[in-house]
Design a protein around this motif. Structure first.
Motif, PDB file in Angstrom:
ATOM      1  N   TYR A 170       0.906  -1.327   0.359  1.00  0.00           N
ATOM      2  CA  TYR A 170       0.435   0.015  -0.270  1.00  0.00           C
ATOM      3  C   TYR A 170       0.743   1.109  -0.020  1.00  0.00           C
ATOM      4  CZ  TYR A 170      -4.017   3.273   1.695  1.00  0.00           C
ATOM      5  OH  TYR A 170      -5.195   3.660   1.853  1.00  0.00           O
TER       6      TYR A 170
ATOM      7  N   ARG B 258     -19.479   2.960 -12.064  1.00  0.00           N
ATOM      8  CA  ARG B 258     -19.717   2.525 -10.461  1.00  0.00           C
ATOM      9  C   ARG B 258     -20.881   2.219 -10.035  1.00  0.00           C
ATOM     10  NH1 ARG B 258     -16.258   7.314  -9.488  1.00  0.00           N
ATOM     11  NH2 ARG B 258     -14.607   6.912  -7.962  1.00  0.00           N
TER      12      ARG B 258
ATOM     13  N   ALA C 153     -12.594  -0.630   0.683  1.00  0.00           N
ATOM     14  CA  ALA C 153     -11.908   0.308  -0.068  1.00  0.00           C
ATOM     15  C   ALA C 153     -13.208   1.448  -0.504  1.00  0.00           C
ATOM     16  CB  ALA C 153     -10.966  -0.217  -1.101  1.00  0.00           C
TER      17      ALA C 153
ATOM     18  N   ASP D 223     -11.546   2.428   5.057  1.00  0.00           N
ATOM     19  CA  ASP D 223     -10.786   2.434   3.755  1.00  0.00           C
ATOM     20  C   ASP D 223      -9.633   1.709   4.544  1.00  0.00           C
ATOM     21  OD1 ASP D 223     -10.288   3.507   1.207  1.00  0.00           O
ATOM     22  OD2 ASP D 223      -8.957   3.917   2.219  1.00  0.00           O
TER      23      ASP D 223
ATOM     24  N   ALA E 195      -8.872  -4.349   3.962  1.00  0.00           N
ATOM     25  CA  ALA E 195      -9.932  -5.285   3.644  1.00  0.00           C
ATOM     26  C   ALA E 195      -9.424  -6.442   3.915  1.00  0.00           C
ATOM     27  CB  ALA E 195     -10.335  -5.352   1.938  1.00  0.00           C
TER      28      ALA E 195
ATOM     29  N   VAL F 172     -15.109  -1.708  -4.887  1.00  0.00           N
ATOM     30  CA  VAL F 172     -14.210  -1.178  -6.442  1.00  0.00           C
ATOM     31  C   VAL F 172     -13.402  -0.082  -6.796  1.00  0.00           C
ATOM     32  CG1 VAL F 172     -15.795   1.189  -7.963  1.00  0.00           C
ATOM     33  CG2 VAL F 172     -17.042   0.307  -6.590  1.00  0.00           C
TER      34      VAL F 172
HETATM   35  C1  LIG Z   1      -8.376   3.348  -6.575  1.00  0.00           C
HETATM   36  S1  LIG Z   1      -9.397   3.532  -4.995  1.00  0.00           S
HETATM   37  C2  LIG Z   1     -10.947   3.183  -5.038  1.00  0.00           C
HETATM   38  C3  LIG Z   1     -11.598   4.284  -3.241  1.00  0.00           C
HETATM   39  C4  LIG Z   1     -13.429   3.786  -4.321  1.00  0.00           C
HETATM   40  N1  LIG Z   1     -13.985   2.397  -4.085  1.00  0.00           N
HETATM   41  C5  LIG Z   1     -13.684   4.811  -5.826  1.00  0.00           C
HETATM   42  O1  LIG Z   1     -14.490   3.961  -6.339  1.00  0.00           O
HETATM   43  O2  LIG Z   1     -12.959   5.826  -6.010  1.00  0.00           O
HETATM   44  C6  LIG Z   1      -8.226   2.536  -3.861  1.00  0.00           C
HETATM   45  C7  LIG Z   1      -8.726   2.664  -2.538  1.00  0.00           C
HETATM   46  O3  LIG Z   1      -8.630   1.172  -1.967  1.00  0.00           O
HETATM   47  C8  LIG Z   1      -8.055   2.035  -0.827  1.00  0.00           C
HETATM   48  N2  LIG Z   1      -7.645   0.562  -0.544  1.00  0.00           N
HETATM   49  C9  LIG Z   1      -6.116   0.230  -0.826  1.00  0.00           C
HETATM   50  N3  LIG Z   1      -5.707  -1.001  -0.400  1.00  0.00           N
HETATM   51  C10 LIG Z   1      -6.391  -1.382   1.366  1.00  0.00           C
HETATM   52  C11 LIG Z   1      -7.087  -1.885   1.961  1.00  0.00           C
HETATM   53  N4  LIG Z   1      -5.083  -3.296   2.099  1.00  0.00           N
HETATM   54  N5  LIG Z   1      -7.957  -2.256   2.509  1.00  0.00           N
HETATM   55  C12 LIG Z   1      -8.817  -1.245   2.723  1.00  0.00           C
HETATM   56  N6  LIG Z   1      -8.396  -0.138   1.388  1.00  0.00           N
HETATM   57  C13 LIG Z   1      -6.906  -0.114   0.542  1.00  0.00           C
HETATM   58  C14 LIG Z   1      -7.494   3.289  -0.970  1.00  0.00           C
HETATM   59  O4  LIG Z   1      -6.285   3.831   0.239  1.00  0.00           O
HETATM   60  C15 LIG Z   1      -7.939   3.706  -1.556  1.00  0.00           C
HETATM   61  O5  LIG Z   1      -9.194   4.619  -0.980  1.00  0.00           O
END
Ligand SMILES: C[S@@+](CC[C@H](N)C(=O)[O-])C[C@H]1O[C@@H](n2cnc3c(N)ncnc32)[C@H](O)[C@@H]1O
Length: 353
Positions: free
Chosen positions: A126, A162, A189, A212, A240, A256
């Protein structure tokens, strides 16, 4: 009459967004060529027929987006849900940030993160500048620019993509008789909360939870979501891969644009966790990038995406068999469909007995 006026307004707005996105990408690439030519990635030229196929599938997506709003799956007002004033004010910041991005690309530095972050709180995968984003996901500045950057990247179609989770989710939940009782939906997320906004519109009485890893993104989500009527979704900081929720505590889980940013083993762990927290009969909906198997015609576009943006797990993701992973962790009735640059999967946790 009113419907056709609204439809024309929607189509006009989307055309405008698309032109802005294309112009932004062209001008910023030309500027990079001029000022920092070595920062530019070598991309594959996109052939005319691929561009035409992109246009056709985008039109098809927007037509469907309109149709499903008209059918009442979500309010038509959602089609126009964008913080225009905020974006206009922030747009200059996107340009001002470009030299920082070019600099990092030149240095091939993908771990340029704020000093005040306690890195022991996050998985190693991350701690990177995904998309070459300044501060990665780890600052308010990044969270404030994220939605606008995604809009520019997808030529204004991110929300329409989405929203494709809403129909399969609604249909599955009613089929499993879960839609009428107390409904708890977890968005994994959740980022800045765009999907939670859409879920609020489509399931007005559901209890929503967003999770998130980024506190900064959760703060931004809180700012956007508090403007909506209804109960504020519960926003939880967590990984997650180890959801801080009890077994069988959710009727639905959505996720998503996360999977392509995870290494393969984390991808599988997230799906297994979604399975664990769902009630029997519960529904998982995923939206993420298209893959080579469903959209081979867009292979050069996928390849360029990986080259231009820092997306370390994307190559692995586009060849990954998500259906196999879903069934391995226990899901059944796995269905996939493709909308423009997004693949949607819907799967159910089997009923007991
Ligand atoms: C590409 S963004 C997508 C955000 C949102 N779902 C959207 O549609 O805009 C990826 C998101 O996943 C979160 N993320 C990445 N790895 C994660 C994990 N292992 N657990 C929780 N959140 C995570 C990031 O912080 C970020 O907010």
């Amino acid at each position: 009459m009113a419907a056709s006026v609204t439809k024309i307004a929607y189509q006009t707005m989307q055309q405008g967004k698309s032109l802005l996105g294309i112009a932004h990408k062209q001008v910023s690439t030309q500027l990079m060529d001029l000022v920092a030519p070595k920062a530019n990635a070598e991309t594959i030229p996109i052939r005319a027929e691929t561009l035409q196929a992109l246009r056709t599938s985008m039109d098809y997506l927007l037509e469907r987006d309109w149709l499903e709003a008209e059918q009442g799956l979500y309010p038509t007002s959602q089609l126009f849900d964008a913080p225009w004033l905020d974006w206009m004010l922030r747009y200059p910041l996107v340009w001002l940030d470009l030299p920082n991005i070019w600099n990092r690309r030149l240095r091939r530095d993908v771990r340029d993160l704020p000093n005040n972050v306690d890195i022991s709180n996050f998985p190693d995968y991350y701690l990177q500048n995904f998309h070459h984003q300044t501060d990665g996901y780890l600052s308010d500045r990044s969270a404030e620019l994220y939605d606008l950057q995604v809009e520019l990247l997808f030529n204004g179609t991110a929300d329409a993509m989405r929203r494709r989770i809403l129909k399969p989710l609604k249909e599955r939940l009613s089929r499993a008789n879960l839609a009428s009782g107390a409904l708890r939906i977890l968005d994994v997320a959740s980022g800045t909360g765009r999907t939670l906004r859409q879920l609020r519109g489509a399931f007005s009485s559901a209890q929503l939870v967003g999770l998130d890893l980024s506190n900064a993104y959760l703060r931004q989500a809180n700012r956007w979501l508090s403007q909506l009527p209804g109960e504020l979704p519960q926003l939880v900081q967590g990984n997650a891969e180890a959801l801080p929720f009890q077994n069988e505590s959710m009727q639905a889980v959505s996720c998503v644009f996360l999977l392509h940013e995870l290494p393969a083993e984390a991808r599988e762990a997230v799906l297994a966790e979604a399975f664990r927290v769902l009630v029997p009969g519960g529904v998982l909906v995923l939206a993420d990038s298209v893959q080579l198997a469903d959209s081979p015609q867009f292979q050069p576009v996928m390849e360029n995406f990986r080259r231009v943006f820092h997306e370390p797990y994307y190559r692995d993701y586009i060849g990954d068999q998500i259906e196999t992973r879903l069934s391995r962790v226990g899901f059944t009735e796995i269905k996939g469909e493709t909308w423009f640059m997004t693949r949607i999967w819907c799967a159910s946790k089997p009923e007991i007995g």
